[in-house]
Design an enzyme around this catalytic site. Sequence first.
Site, PDB file in Angstrom:
ATOM      1  N   TYR A  56       0.845  -1.196   0.000  1.00 32.29           N
ATOM      2  CA  TYR A  56       0.000   0.000   0.000  1.00 32.29           C
ATOM      3  C   TYR A  56       0.883   1.251   0.000  1.00 32.29           C
ATOM      4  CZ  TYR A  56      -4.013  -3.037   1.058  1.00 32.29           C
ATOM      5  OH  TYR A  56      -4.987  -4.019   1.016  1.00 32.29           O
ATOM      6  N   LEU A 207     -17.791  -0.737  -0.382  1.00 32.68           N
ATOM      7  CA  LEU A 207     -18.685   0.235  -1.022  1.00 32.68           C
ATOM      8  C   LEU A 207     -18.531   0.277  -2.540  1.00 32.68           C
ATOM      9  CD1 LEU A 207     -18.372   3.143   1.595  1.00 32.68           C
ATOM     10  CD2 LEU A 207     -20.040   1.280   1.496  1.00 32.68           C
ATOM     11  N   GLY A 208     -17.713  -0.612  -3.071  1.00 36.77           N
ATOM     12  CA  GLY A 208     -17.543  -0.680  -4.527  1.00 36.77           C
ATOM     13  C   GLY A 208     -18.880  -0.947  -5.208  1.00 36.77           C
ATOM     14  N   VAL A 211     -20.466   3.806  -4.291  1.00 34.19           N
ATOM     15  CA  VAL A 211     -19.874   5.152  -4.245  1.00 34.19           C
ATOM     16  C   VAL A 211     -18.737   5.314  -5.260  1.00 34.19           C
ATOM     17  CG1 VAL A 211     -20.560   5.527  -1.841  1.00 34.19           C
ATOM     18  CG2 VAL A 211     -18.270   4.660  -2.341  1.00 34.19           C
ATOM     19  N   THR A 218     -19.186  -4.416 -14.124  1.00 29.98           N
ATOM     20  CA  THR A 218     -20.022  -4.916 -15.223  1.00 29.98           C
ATOM     21  C   THR A 218     -21.437  -4.350 -15.124  1.00 29.98           C
ATOM     22  OG1 THR A 218     -20.566  -6.854 -13.909  1.00 29.98           O
ATOM     23  CG2 THR A 218     -18.794  -7.121 -15.514  1.00 29.98           C
TER      24      THR A 218
HETATM   25  N1  LIG Z   1      -7.040  -7.864   0.268  1.00 29.39           N
HETATM   26  C1  LIG Z   1      -7.154  -7.165  -0.841  1.00 29.39           C
HETATM   27  O1  LIG Z   1      -6.886  -7.649  -1.947  1.00 29.39           O
HETATM   28  C2  LIG Z   1      -7.629  -5.745  -0.750  1.00 29.39           C
HETATM   29  C3  LIG Z   1      -7.907  -5.016  -1.911  1.00 29.39           C
HETATM   30  C4  LIG Z   1      -8.349  -3.701  -1.787  1.00 29.39           C
HETATM   31  C5  LIG Z   1      -8.515  -3.145  -0.515  1.00 29.39           C
HETATM   32  N2  LIG Z   1      -8.203  -3.869   0.608  1.00 29.39           N
HETATM   33  C6  LIG Z   1      -8.405  -3.319   1.957  1.00 29.39           C
HETATM   34  O2  LIG Z   1      -9.733  -2.868   2.058  1.00 29.39           O
HETATM   35  C7  LIG Z   1      -9.740  -1.535   2.558  1.00 29.39           C
HETATM   36  C8  LIG Z   1     -10.987  -0.850   2.118  1.00 29.39           C
HETATM   37  O3  LIG Z   1     -10.989  -0.693   0.707  1.00 29.39           O
HETATM   38  P1  LIG Z   1     -11.515   0.634   0.068  1.00 29.39           P
HETATM   39  O4  LIG Z   1     -10.700   1.785   0.561  1.00 29.39           O
HETATM   40  O5  LIG Z   1     -11.635   0.451  -1.382  1.00 29.39           O
HETATM   41  O6  LIG Z   1     -12.938   0.682   0.792  1.00 29.39           O
HETATM   42  P2  LIG Z   1     -14.256   1.471   0.707  1.00 29.39           P
HETATM   43  O7  LIG Z   1     -14.575   1.871   2.103  1.00 29.39           O
HETATM   44  O8  LIG Z   1     -15.223   0.627  -0.065  1.00 29.39           O
HETATM   45  O9  LIG Z   1     -13.964   2.762  -0.188  1.00 29.39           O
HETATM   46  C9  LIG Z   1     -13.329   3.902   0.274  1.00 29.39           C
HETATM   47  C10 LIG Z   1     -13.319   4.895  -0.850  1.00 29.39           C
HETATM   48  O10 LIG Z   1     -14.660   5.293  -1.113  1.00 29.39           O
HETATM   49  C11 LIG Z   1     -14.784   6.706  -0.933  1.00 29.39           C
HETATM   50  N3  LIG Z   1     -16.072   6.934  -0.268  1.00 29.39           N
HETATM   51  C12 LIG Z   1     -16.518   6.391   0.872  1.00 29.39           C
HETATM   52  N4  LIG Z   1     -17.770   6.820   1.144  1.00 29.39           N
HETATM   53  C13 LIG Z   1     -18.108   7.648   0.135  1.00 29.39           C
HETATM   54  C14 LIG Z   1     -19.263   8.387  -0.171  1.00 29.39           C
HETATM   55  N5  LIG Z   1     -20.331   8.370   0.624  1.00 29.39           N
HETATM   56  N6  LIG Z   1     -19.268   9.115  -1.300  1.00 29.39           N
HETATM   57  C15 LIG Z   1     -18.204   9.153  -2.111  1.00 29.39           C
HETATM   58  N7  LIG Z   1     -17.059   8.474  -1.870  1.00 29.39           N
HETATM   59  C16 LIG Z   1     -17.018   7.725  -0.763  1.00 29.39           C
HETATM   60  C17 LIG Z   1     -13.633   7.090  -0.045  1.00 29.39           C
HETATM   61  O11 LIG Z   1     -13.303   8.447  -0.284  1.00 29.39           O
HETATM   62  P3  LIG Z   1     -12.802   9.402   0.912  1.00 29.39           P
HETATM   63  O12 LIG Z   1     -11.502   8.830   1.388  1.00 29.39           O
HETATM   64  O13 LIG Z   1     -12.653  10.715   0.211  1.00 29.39           O
HETATM   65  O14 LIG Z   1     -13.877   9.403   1.955  1.00 29.39           O
HETATM   66  C18 LIG Z   1     -12.545   6.140  -0.498  1.00 29.39           C
HETATM   67  O15 LIG Z   1     -11.945   6.637  -1.693  1.00 29.39           O
HETATM   68  C19 LIG Z   1      -8.414  -0.953   2.076  1.00 29.39           C
HETATM   69  O16 LIG Z   1      -8.023   0.162   2.845  1.00 29.39           O
HETATM   70  C20 LIG Z   1      -7.511  -2.117   2.279  1.00 29.39           C
HETATM   71  O17 LIG Z   1      -7.137  -2.168   3.650  1.00 29.39           O
HETATM   72  C21 LIG Z   1      -7.795  -5.166   0.491  1.00 29.39           C
END
Ligand SMILES: NC(=O)c1ccc[n+]([C@@H]2O[C@H](COP(=O)([O-])OP(=O)(O)OC[C@H]3O[C@@H](n4cnc5c(N)ncnc54)[C@H](OP(=O)(O)O)[C@@H]3O)[C@@H](O)[C@H]2O)c1
Length: 298
Positions: A56, A207-208, A211, A218
């Site tokens: 990261y 949240l994929g 948001v 897809t």
């Molecule tokens: N094991 C693996 O292969 C793997 C892969 C990917 C990730 N991960 C782990 O999973 C964690 C979470 O992943 P993620 O960061 O993608 O999680 P997430 O919580 O689904 O997404 C966070 C992203 O969404 C944005 N966001 C959140 N709420 C929002 C809203 N209401 N409106 C607009 N944008 C919003 C955030 O922006 P802001 O920051 O501006 O709020 C940030 O860019 C990572 O930190 C990592 O630790 C693991």
Amino acid sequence: MQHNTFPSSNISSSRLIYGCMRIAGDNSSQDRVKGKRAIQTALEVGYNHFDHADIYGDGECESLFGELLNESPSLRDGIILTSKAGIRRDPQRYDFSSDYLISSVENSLKRLHTDYLDLFLLHRPDYLFSAEDVAQTFMQLKQSGKVKHFGVSNFSPSQLSLLQSALDEPLLVNQIEINIHNISSFSDGTLDQCQQFGITPIAWCPLGGVVYPAWGNTFSADDEQRIEKELALQAKKYDCQPWQLILAWLLKHPANINPIIGSTTPERIIAAKKALELDYSHVDWYRLLEARNGQAVP
Ligand SMILES: NC(=O)c1ccc[n+]([C@@H]2O[C@H](COP(=O)([O-])OP(=O)(O)OC[C@H]3O[C@@H](n4cnc5c(N)ncnc54)[C@H](OP(=O)(O)O)[C@@H]3O)[C@@H](O)[C@H]2O)c1
């Protein structure tokens, strides 16, 4: 904040885990300050489990977190630190060789300013891995005190079983992508295996698809509209934000999914906790699934 003890361990993790993948941002001083504030907010509102990986921010995310631990070493005892390794760059490949995994853990420990990881995960399955070799590596890491517990990430149920068969201790978690777009774990045996064997599923990018576009999106514009419409209806009913509903949708699953919150915005890190309080119904769970699928369940 709710906590849950991971079966076969003394790890008591906040139900929402804080994900550190984005905390260094573009590594500018402004983004680093923002990232530190995000970690501090998470700590203040009860997140005690922080998810890292060696890759990261090319190590900068662990280094930033390590700066905080260096400034306040007393924090360490009260938190759970997870990190991962196994993905290499230049050229891109997966590598579970003993030398590589051990040096990755040692480098993570240096960056994080800690002597041990509570949990070490294999980031993505190395198709060329030998379960016996990995088991020996894990034993070395455990005996040296550098890692307390182990788990995997993005493993299929059979890959997890294969590794488990060579280990004397239980794999505690499987960290996988689960969100409204990617629900393969509902039906490919991953969550069933977790329930059956007391493995905690941890959801990345929860949240994929709502948001931001999920990996390998897809969804068509029609799909998005249908999901948005259902989310808007339910958000009104539950008096919350659509994204909080998605977290509640994951939390409802009996496999005890622990979502990782990756926002760096303090208000969102705090507001995510509302999902833990929603009394989300079985009927609404299926309504959202049907909106996602574009058809009723048979
Ligand atoms: N094991 C693996 O292969 C793997 C892969 C990917 C990730 N991960 C782990 O999973 C964690 C979470 O992943 P993620 O960061 O993608 O999680 P997430 O919580 O689904 O997404 C966070 C992203 O969404 C944005 N966001 C959140 N709420 C929002 C809203 N209401 N409106 C607009 N944008 C919003 C955030 O922006 P802001 O920051 O501006 O709020 C940030 O860019 C990572 O930190 C990592 O630790 C693991």
